[in-house]
Scaffold this motif. Structure first.
Motif, PDB file in Angstrom:
ATOM      1  N   TRP A 189       0.834  -1.197   0.000  1.00  0.00           N
ATOM      2  CA  TRP A 189       0.000   0.000   0.000  1.00  0.00           C
ATOM      3  C   TRP A 189       0.869   1.247   0.000  1.00  0.00           C
ATOM      4  CZ3 TRP A 189      -0.832   4.346   2.881  1.00  0.00           C
ATOM      5  CH2 TRP A 189      -2.016   5.046   2.630  1.00  0.00           C
ATOM      6  N   GLU A 190       1.968   1.235   0.767  1.00  0.00           N
ATOM      7  CA  GLU A 190       2.857   2.394   0.819  1.00  0.00           C
ATOM      8  C   GLU A 190       3.493   2.661  -0.535  1.00  0.00           C
ATOM      9  OE1 GLU A 190       2.904  -0.114   2.886  1.00  0.00           O
ATOM     10  OE2 GLU A 190       2.260   0.757   4.807  1.00  0.00           O
ATOM     11  N   GLY A 191       3.948   1.578  -1.207  1.00  0.00           N
ATOM     12  CA  GLY A 191       4.541   1.745  -2.534  1.00  0.00           C
ATOM     13  C   GLY A 191       3.543   2.277  -3.539  1.00  0.00           C
ATOM     14  N   ALA A 192       2.305   1.787  -3.483  1.00  0.00           N
ATOM     15  CA  ALA A 192       1.263   2.273  -4.388  1.00  0.00           C
ATOM     16  C   ALA A 192       0.976   3.749  -4.134  1.00  0.00           C
ATOM     17  CB  ALA A 192       0.000   1.443  -4.221  1.00  0.00           C
ATOM     18  N   GLN A 193       1.001   4.146  -2.859  1.00  0.00           N
ATOM     19  CA  GLN A 193       0.763   5.552  -2.527  1.00  0.00           C
ATOM     20  C   GLN A 193       1.874   6.439  -3.069  1.00  0.00           C
ATOM     21  OE1 GLN A 193       0.985   6.672   1.649  1.00  0.00           O
ATOM     22  NE2 GLN A 193      -0.811   7.989   1.416  1.00  0.00           N
ATOM     23  N   HIS A 194       3.148   5.999  -2.895  1.00  0.00           N
ATOM     24  CA  HIS A 194       4.273   6.755  -3.446  1.00  0.00           C
ATOM     25  C   HIS A 194       4.113   6.920  -4.951  1.00  0.00           C
ATOM     26  CE1 HIS A 194       7.020   7.653  -0.238  1.00  0.00           C
ATOM     27  NE2 HIS A 194       7.043   6.412   0.201  1.00  0.00           N
ATOM     28  N   LEU A 195       3.765   5.830  -5.628  1.00  0.00           N
ATOM     29  CA  LEU A 195       3.643   5.862  -7.089  1.00  0.00           C
ATOM     30  C   LEU A 195       2.505   6.773  -7.522  1.00  0.00           C
ATOM     31  CD1 LEU A 195       4.752   4.744  -9.719  1.00  0.00           C
ATOM     32  CD2 LEU A 195       3.287   2.744  -9.434  1.00  0.00           C
ATOM     33  N   SER A 196       1.385   6.730  -6.813  1.00  0.00           N
ATOM     34  CA  SER A 196       0.244   7.563  -7.166  1.00  0.00           C
ATOM     35  C   SER A 196       0.561   9.041  -6.995  1.00  0.00           C
ATOM     36  CB  SER A 196      -0.963   7.174  -6.311  1.00  0.00           C
ATOM     37  OG  SER A 196      -2.072   7.993  -6.599  1.00  0.00           O
ATOM     38  N   GLN A 197       1.314   9.374  -5.949  1.00  0.00           N
ATOM     39  CA  GLN A 197       1.623  10.778  -5.662  1.00  0.00           C
ATOM     40  C   GLN A 197       2.513  11.420  -6.718  1.00  0.00           C
ATOM     41  OE1 GLN A 197       3.241  10.523  -1.713  1.00  0.00           O
ATOM     42  NE2 GLN A 197       1.232  10.661  -0.720  1.00  0.00           N
ATOM     43  N   THR A 198       3.243  10.614  -7.487  1.00  0.00           N
ATOM     44  CA  THR A 198       4.085  11.188  -8.535  1.00  0.00           C
ATOM     45  C   THR A 198       3.265  11.755  -9.685  1.00  0.00           C
ATOM     46  OG1 THR A 198       4.315   9.109  -9.783  1.00  0.00           O
ATOM     47  CG2 THR A 198       5.891   9.505  -7.994  1.00  0.00           C
ATOM     48  N   VAL A 244      13.442  10.114   0.704  1.00  0.00           N
ATOM     49  CA  VAL A 244      14.449   9.325   1.415  1.00  0.00           C
ATOM     50  C   VAL A 244      13.886   8.839   2.742  1.00  0.00           C
ATOM     51  CG1 VAL A 244      16.765   9.337   2.411  1.00  0.00           C
ATOM     52  CG2 VAL A 244      16.297  10.638   0.328  1.00  0.00           C
ATOM     53  N   GLU A 245      14.038   7.538   2.991  1.00  0.00           N
ATOM     54  CA  GLU A 245      13.651   6.941   4.267  1.00  0.00           C
ATOM     55  C   GLU A 245      14.774   6.016   4.733  1.00  0.00           C
ATOM     56  OE1 GLU A 245       9.951   4.917   3.909  1.00  0.00           O
ATOM     57  OE2 GLU A 245       8.776   6.735   3.427  1.00  0.00           O
ATOM     58  N   ASP A 246      15.209   6.195   5.983  1.00  0.00           N
ATOM     59  CA  ASP A 246      16.263   5.356   6.572  1.00  0.00           C
ATOM     60  C   ASP A 246      17.526   5.359   5.719  1.00  0.00           C
ATOM     61  OD1 ASP A 246      14.486   4.641   8.615  1.00  0.00           O
ATOM     62  OD2 ASP A 246      13.684   2.964   7.434  1.00  0.00           O
ATOM     63  N   GLY A 247      17.858   6.519   5.157  1.00  0.00           N
ATOM     64  CA  GLY A 247      19.089   6.622   4.388  1.00  0.00           C
ATOM     65  C   GLY A 247      19.028   6.034   3.002  1.00  0.00           C
ATOM     66  N   HIS A 248      17.836   5.628   2.545  1.00  0.00           N
ATOM     67  CA  HIS A 248      17.682   5.061   1.204  1.00  0.00           C
ATOM     68  C   HIS A 248      16.499   5.733   0.512  1.00  0.00           C
ATOM     69  CE1 HIS A 248      20.574   1.875   2.083  1.00  0.00           C
ATOM     70  NE2 HIS A 248      19.962   1.713   3.249  1.00  0.00           N
ATOM     71  N   ALA A 249      16.546   5.736  -0.811  1.00  0.00           N
ATOM     72  CA  ALA A 249      15.465   6.352  -1.582  1.00  0.00           C
ATOM     73  C   ALA A 249      14.248   5.436  -1.569  1.00  0.00           C
ATOM     74  CB  ALA A 249      15.922   6.608  -3.018  1.00  0.00           C
ATOM     75  N   ALA A 250      13.146   5.925  -0.952  1.00  0.00           N
ATOM     76  CA  ALA A 250      11.901   5.167  -0.993  1.00  0.00           C
ATOM     77  C   ALA A 250      11.267   5.263  -2.378  1.00  0.00           C
ATOM     78  CB  ALA A 250      10.941   5.693   0.068  1.00  0.00           C
ATOM     79  N   SER A 251      11.469   6.387  -3.048  1.00  0.00           N
ATOM     80  CA  SER A 251      10.988   6.546  -4.415  1.00  0.00           C
ATOM     81  C   SER A 251      11.784   7.645  -5.088  1.00  0.00           C
ATOM     82  CB  SER A 251       9.486   6.890  -4.441  1.00  0.00           C
ATOM     83  OG  SER A 251       9.267   8.177  -3.921  1.00  0.00           O
ATOM     84  N   ALA A 252      11.867   7.572  -6.402  1.00  0.00           N
ATOM     85  CA  ALA A 252      12.514   8.607  -7.204  1.00  0.00           C
ATOM     86  C   ALA A 252      11.666   8.814  -8.440  1.00  0.00           C
ATOM     87  CB  ALA A 252      13.931   8.187  -7.595  1.00  0.00           C
ATOM     88  N   ALA A 253      11.429  10.067  -8.781  1.00  0.00           N
ATOM     89  CA  ALA A 253      10.496  10.335  -9.873  1.00  0.00           C
ATOM     90  C   ALA A 253      10.954  11.505 -10.717  1.00  0.00           C
ATOM     91  CB  ALA A 253       9.095  10.615  -9.314  1.00  0.00           C
ATOM     92  N   PHE A 254      10.840  11.316 -12.030  1.00  0.00           N
ATOM     93  CA  PHE A 254      10.963  12.410 -12.997  1.00  0.00           C
ATOM     94  C   PHE A 254       9.701  12.376 -13.849  1.00  0.00           C
ATOM     95  CE2 PHE A 254      12.288  13.078 -17.565  1.00  0.00           C
ATOM     96  CZ  PHE A 254      12.037  14.430 -17.553  1.00  0.00           C
TER      97      PHE A 254
END
Length: 439
Positions: free
Chosen positions: A32-41, A251-261
């Protein structure tokens, strides 16, 4: 869906690729978190299709997003790769970015190409040391420095002698140029699947610029002006400015949770054509008007026994049929022709634009207009279409963007030359009685 190996010991990256006009979509498995990140882009619509299963449908934008080991790319219909799109189109006529500065091998290398180019250009910019400049500082101090802001002093500290509200200029590395460079390097170093050498070089840039503050995600990007003082920074800044504005990295915990262009192709193409035509046509008694509103009618037909075809002025100034005319080229106060950038490129859409251009030509009193669109094939060529029962021709004018900025700019320059030729031929323009401009 394809699988991309990211190197020994690294997790595999699942890659999903869409055409920007794909409306069927595809199913993927995401939390669900990944889907939310993707939708927000805003790149794709994310619709639930079961437990941890989602249907992805392009939403009209193009770009590339990475989230939870999934790479989603939406490709433009104009035969452009994402790397070319980012570096060839996102520039103004007076701020062209040199594509040779970005050695992208193919579209799958978007993220690593951007990161490697940023690291290389930033190291070149910083080789001669940090750029410093004067920055205004408003601060409350116990001693006088610079000048006292009496209004703020009375309002904030009535009856008190300290602290003092002062303003002074500080010679510091915390200036717009360094802030933009550091923010770009800082964000990129958290991307996954970057080569270790690239990540280290970005971290070195980040550390070198530690005295410059980071620009928060979503905050306005400070303005910078090319000058003799920042000349050695300018190539790096051209890239860094685009990264900060167009690439988001969560960035979460020192890593990219998502990256978007993500970018809107119709707006991008329209802005590109407008900037290039303005640069080519403005000046020498000519200018490009940006979408002036023109009245199509000269009045309302008279009632009673007035002869057929006789008209009188409408009762109110607002009682008109108005037409938006595109980019109108005007010489000595008279319209010569008009250009309308259009996207997407399918024939049905272009047919609808023909009706708009026919009305615009009638209202402007010109007999030629240009419908400018991205070429689908390298062998596409301009095609004039003469409108029956009129002396108006509408030219479908394709611009090949896949060859890079030089080729596409050459096509726009040729289009501008066509317009100048029309301006030199009086017969190419005709006057319409009662034509009125509402600019």
């Amino acid at each position: 869906m394809t699988t991309i190996s990211t190197g020994p010991g690294a997790s595999e990256l699942m890659a999903l690729e869409f055409d920007e006009f794909d409306r069927r979509g595809r199913l993927v498995t995401l939390s669900w978190e990944g889907a939310q990140h993707l939708s927000q882009t805003g790149l794709v619509e994310v619709l639930p299709a079961g437990r941890d299963t989602w249907r992805l449908i392009p939403s009209g934008a193009v770009g590339s997003v990475r989230v939870e080991g999934l790479s989603v790319r939406v490709l433009p219909a104009a035969s452009l790769g994402l790397t070319q799109l980012f570096f060839l189109l996102d520039h103004a006529a007076d701020d062209a970015f040199l594509s040779s500065a970005v050695p992208a091998r193919d579209d799958d290398e978007l993220w690593s190409s951007v990161a490697e180019s940023m690291a290389r250009l930033a190291h070149q910019a910083l080789a001669a040391g940090l750029l410093r400049g004067y920055r205004r500082v408003d601060e409350a101090l116990t001693t006088v420095r610079g000048r006292i802001r009496l209004g703020d002093q009375i309002r904030r500290h009535p009856g008190m002698t300290i602290p003092l509200e002062v303003t002074y200029s500080e010679f510091t590395p915390d200036i717009a140029e360094n802030r933009i460079l550091r923010t770009a390097a800082h964000r990129l170093q958290f991307l996954s699947e970057l080569p270790d050498a690239t990540r280290r070089r970005l971290a070195m840039v980040d550390a070198r610029l530690s005295d410059a503050s980071l620009i928060p995600q979503g905050a306005p990007v400070p303005a910078w002006t090319p000058s003799r003082l920042n000349a050695r920074y300018q190539d790096a800044l051209s890239l860094a400015d685009r990264i900060v504005r167009r690439i988001s990295v969560e960035v979460e915990d020192g890593h990219a949770a998502s990256a978007a262009f993500v970018t809107e192709m119709p707006e991008l193409f329209g802005r590109y054509v407008e900037a290039e035509l303005s640069a080519a046509l403005d000046g020498r008694s000519g200018r490009l008007l940006h979408n002036p509103v023109v009245n199509l009618d000269s009045g309302t037909e008279a009632d009673g026994d007035a002869p057929s075809g006789r008209h009188r002025a409408p009762a109110g100034d607002g009682d008109h049929i108005s037409v938006r005319t595109g980019l109108v080229y005007e010489v000595d106060g008279e319209p010569v022709t008009t250009f309308v950038p259009t996207y997407p490129t399918d024939r049905r859409t272009r047919a609808a634009e023909h009706y708009r251009l026919l009305a615009a030509c009638t209202a402007l009193g010109v007999n030629r207009a240009y419908l400018v669109y991205p070429a689908q094939r390298r062998d596409d060529f301009p095609q004039p279409r003469r409108i029956v029962h009129t002396d108006i021709s509408i030219v479908e004018y394709p611009v090949d963007l896949s060859g890079g900025p030089a080729d596409s700019r050459r096509a726009i320059v040729e289009l501008a030359e066509h317009a100048r030729t029309l301006a030199c031929a009086p017969a190419a323009r005709h006057r319409t009685e009662g034509r009125r401009h509402a600019r």
